[in-house]
Design a protein around this motif. Sequence first.
Motif, PDB file in Angstrom:
ATOM      1  N   ASP A   9       4.569   7.506  17.598  1.00 38.88           N
ATOM      2  CA  ASP A   9       3.352   6.818  17.158  1.00 38.88           C
ATOM      3  C   ASP A   9       3.142   6.227  15.839  1.00 38.88           C
ATOM      4  N   LEU A  10       3.104   5.250  15.532  1.00 36.72           N
ATOM      5  CA  LEU A  10       2.975   4.592  14.156  1.00 36.72           C
ATOM      6  C   LEU A  10       1.279   4.884  13.863  1.00 36.72           C
ATOM      7  N   HIS A  11       0.652   4.643  14.785  1.00 36.14           N
ATOM      8  CA  HIS A  11      -0.646   4.648  14.608  1.00 36.14           C
ATOM      9  C   HIS A  11      -1.522   5.963  15.034  1.00 36.14           C
ATOM     10  N   GLY A  12      -2.155   6.878  14.068  1.00 34.92           N
ATOM     11  CA  GLY A  12      -2.555   7.954  14.273  1.00 34.92           C
ATOM     12  C   GLY A  12      -4.042   8.148  14.640  1.00 34.92           C
ATOM     13  N   TYR A  13      -4.695   8.955  15.440  1.00 33.43           N
ATOM     14  CA  TYR A  13      -5.911   9.096  15.581  1.00 33.43           C
ATOM     15  C   TYR A  13      -6.472  10.502  15.040  1.00 33.43           C
ATOM     16  N   ASP A  14      -7.331  10.339  14.302  1.00 34.05           N
ATOM     17  CA  ASP A  14      -8.124  11.788  13.879  1.00 34.05           C
ATOM     18  C   ASP A  14      -9.310  12.037  14.498  1.00 34.05           C
ATOM     19  N   PRO A  15      -9.449  12.784  15.687  1.00 34.90           N
ATOM     20  CA  PRO A  15     -10.623  13.151  16.102  1.00 34.90           C
ATOM     21  C   PRO A  15     -11.663  13.793  15.406  1.00 34.90           C
ATOM     22  N   GLY A  16     -11.317  14.410  14.215  1.00 36.66           N
ATOM     23  CA  GLY A  16     -12.427  15.103  13.402  1.00 36.66           C
ATOM     24  C   GLY A  16     -13.233  13.930  12.767  1.00 36.66           C
ATOM     25  N   GLY A  17     -12.590  12.702  12.347  1.00 33.62           N
ATOM     26  CA  GLY A  17     -13.332  11.668  11.552  1.00 33.62           C
ATOM     27  C   GLY A  17     -13.484  10.436  12.419  1.00 33.62           C
ATOM     28  N   ASP A  18     -13.071  10.564  13.745  1.00 38.44           N
ATOM     29  CA  ASP A  18     -12.990   9.507  14.528  1.00 38.44           C
ATOM     30  C   ASP A  18     -12.373   8.118  13.851  1.00 38.44           C
ATOM     31  N   THR A  19     -11.204   8.361  13.330  1.00 40.27           N
ATOM     32  CA  THR A  19     -10.684   7.197  12.641  1.00 40.27           C
ATOM     33  C   THR A  19      -9.283   6.965  13.226  1.00 40.27           C
ATOM     34  N   VAL A  20      -8.825   5.667  13.009  1.00 40.39           N
ATOM     35  CA  VAL A  20      -7.354   5.522  13.242  1.00 40.39           C
ATOM     36  C   VAL A  20      -6.786   4.915  12.328  1.00 40.39           C
ATOM     37  N   ARG A  21      -5.454   5.460  11.929  1.00 39.48           N
ATOM     38  CA  ARG A  21      -4.730   4.773  11.152  1.00 39.48           C
ATOM     39  C   ARG A  21      -3.862   3.850  11.525  1.00 39.48           C
ATOM     40  N   VAL A  22      -3.652   2.587  10.835  1.00 35.24           N
ATOM     41  CA  VAL A  22      -3.154   1.460  11.215  1.00 35.24           C
ATOM     42  C   VAL A  22      -2.398   0.673   9.948  1.00 35.24           C
ATOM     43  N   ARG A  23      -1.409   0.149  10.178  1.00 37.33           N
ATOM     44  CA  ARG A  23      -0.724  -0.552   9.251  1.00 37.33           C
ATOM     45  C   ARG A  23      -1.530  -1.554   8.565  1.00 37.33           C
ATOM     46  N   ARG A  24      -1.261  -1.650   7.367  1.00 40.84           N
ATOM     47  CA  ARG A  24      -2.181  -2.821   6.639  1.00 40.84           C
ATOM     48  C   ARG A  24      -1.554  -4.186   7.218  1.00 40.84           C
ATOM     49  N   HIS A  25      -0.317  -4.233   7.329  1.00 41.62           N
ATOM     50  CA  HIS A  25       0.361  -5.764   7.824  1.00 41.62           C
ATOM     51  C   HIS A  25      -0.253  -5.804   9.378  1.00 41.62           C
ATOM     52  N   ASP A  26      -0.392  -5.004  10.176  1.00 46.04           N
ATOM     53  CA  ASP A  26      -0.946  -5.186  11.483  1.00 46.04           C
ATOM     54  C   ASP A  26      -2.289  -5.498  11.387  1.00 46.04           C
ATOM     55  N   LEU A  27      -3.208  -5.014  10.665  1.00 42.15           N
ATOM     56  CA  LEU A  27      -4.625  -5.328  10.439  1.00 42.15           C
ATOM     57  C   LEU A  27      -4.639  -6.657   9.936  1.00 42.15           C
ATOM     58  N   ALA A  28      -3.806  -7.089   9.152  1.00 43.09           N
ATOM     59  CA  ALA A  28      -4.173  -8.278   8.410  1.00 43.09           C
ATOM     60  C   ALA A  28      -3.637  -9.159   9.575  1.00 43.09           C
ATOM     61  N   ARG A  29      -2.732  -9.215  10.252  1.00 42.88           N
ATOM     62  CA  ARG A  29      -2.370 -10.244  11.342  1.00 42.88           C
ATOM     63  C   ARG A  29      -3.462 -10.373  12.345  1.00 42.88           C
ATOM     64  N   LEU A  30      -4.077  -9.216  12.398  1.00 44.84           N
ATOM     65  CA  LEU A  30      -5.331  -9.206  13.669  1.00 44.84           C
ATOM     66  C   LEU A  30      -6.391  -9.974  12.981  1.00 44.84           C
ATOM     67  N   LEU A  31      -6.772  -9.719  11.724  1.00 49.81           N
ATOM     68  CA  LEU A  31      -7.714 -10.705  11.070  1.00 49.81           C
ATOM     69  C   LEU A  31      -7.376 -12.101  11.046  1.00 49.81           C
ATOM     70  N   LEU A  32      -6.121 -12.667  10.737  1.00 48.30           N
ATOM     71  CA  LEU A  32      -5.956 -13.907  10.692  1.00 48.30           C
ATOM     72  C   LEU A  32      -6.072 -14.325  11.907  1.00 48.30           C
ATOM     73  N   THR A  33      -5.681 -13.835  12.911  1.00 45.04           N
ATOM     74  CA  THR A  33      -5.689 -14.376  14.441  1.00 45.04           C
ATOM     75  C   THR A  33      -7.262 -14.389  14.569  1.00 45.04           C
ATOM     76  N   PHE A  34      -8.031 -13.541  14.453  1.00 47.24           N
ATOM     77  CA  PHE A  34      -9.557 -13.762  14.646  1.00 47.24           C
ATOM     78  C   PHE A  34     -10.169 -14.902  13.877  1.00 47.24           C
ATOM     79  N   ARG A  35      -9.681 -15.082  12.614  1.00 49.75           N
ATOM     80  CA  ARG A  35     -10.351 -16.349  11.819  1.00 49.75           C
ATOM     81  C   ARG A  35      -9.757 -17.660  12.392  1.00 49.75           C
TER      82      ARG A  35
END
Length: 166
Positions: A9-35
């Motif tokens: 897995d490249l994306h990790g989930y931390d149940p203690g903080g309810d956070t997900v680790r995502v690569r910066r590049h993947d997040l940027a692509r998602l944002l550009l698609t949304f826009r």
Amino acid sequence: MPKKTGPEDLHGYDPGGDTVRVRRHDLARLLLTFRSLAREQAAGSWEHMRDYDMSFERLADAVDTAAKARQGDRWAGPDLRMRCTSTELAYAWPDGAPYDGGTTVTWNIEGYGSHAASDDEDDNFPMALCGFRWASEEGRRMDGLPDCPECLREVQLGGDRPRGGW
């Protein structure tokens, strides 16, 4: 550090903080698609700083912070492609925002921080760029930039980009 959910897995989930680790590049692509999708909507069908838009702006903040940390002195500033477009095609924008050619002032509201609002002396119930509203006697004008992250972002984007820019 978030835990990985699986060995590959490249994306990790931390149940203690309810956070997900995502690569910066993947997040940027998602944002550009949304826009891109937001620009294709019918006029006025998406209200600025409401619904998903505020969440996407916060994700863009995370991408910019990661890029700044990674690039150091070479960082050229926020990637405005991931930010709100100032065209009227997709968004209903707040009145008096800096990208409308209006000027803003900073108000400090006791217990609610400082916010940016239109420089309208006659407004008894100012509305901040983030959508927060108060009675004028509840706050006082102050010098400097607001501490509200959404208001600060709007003032900075209005200064960085002319109306209608992308």
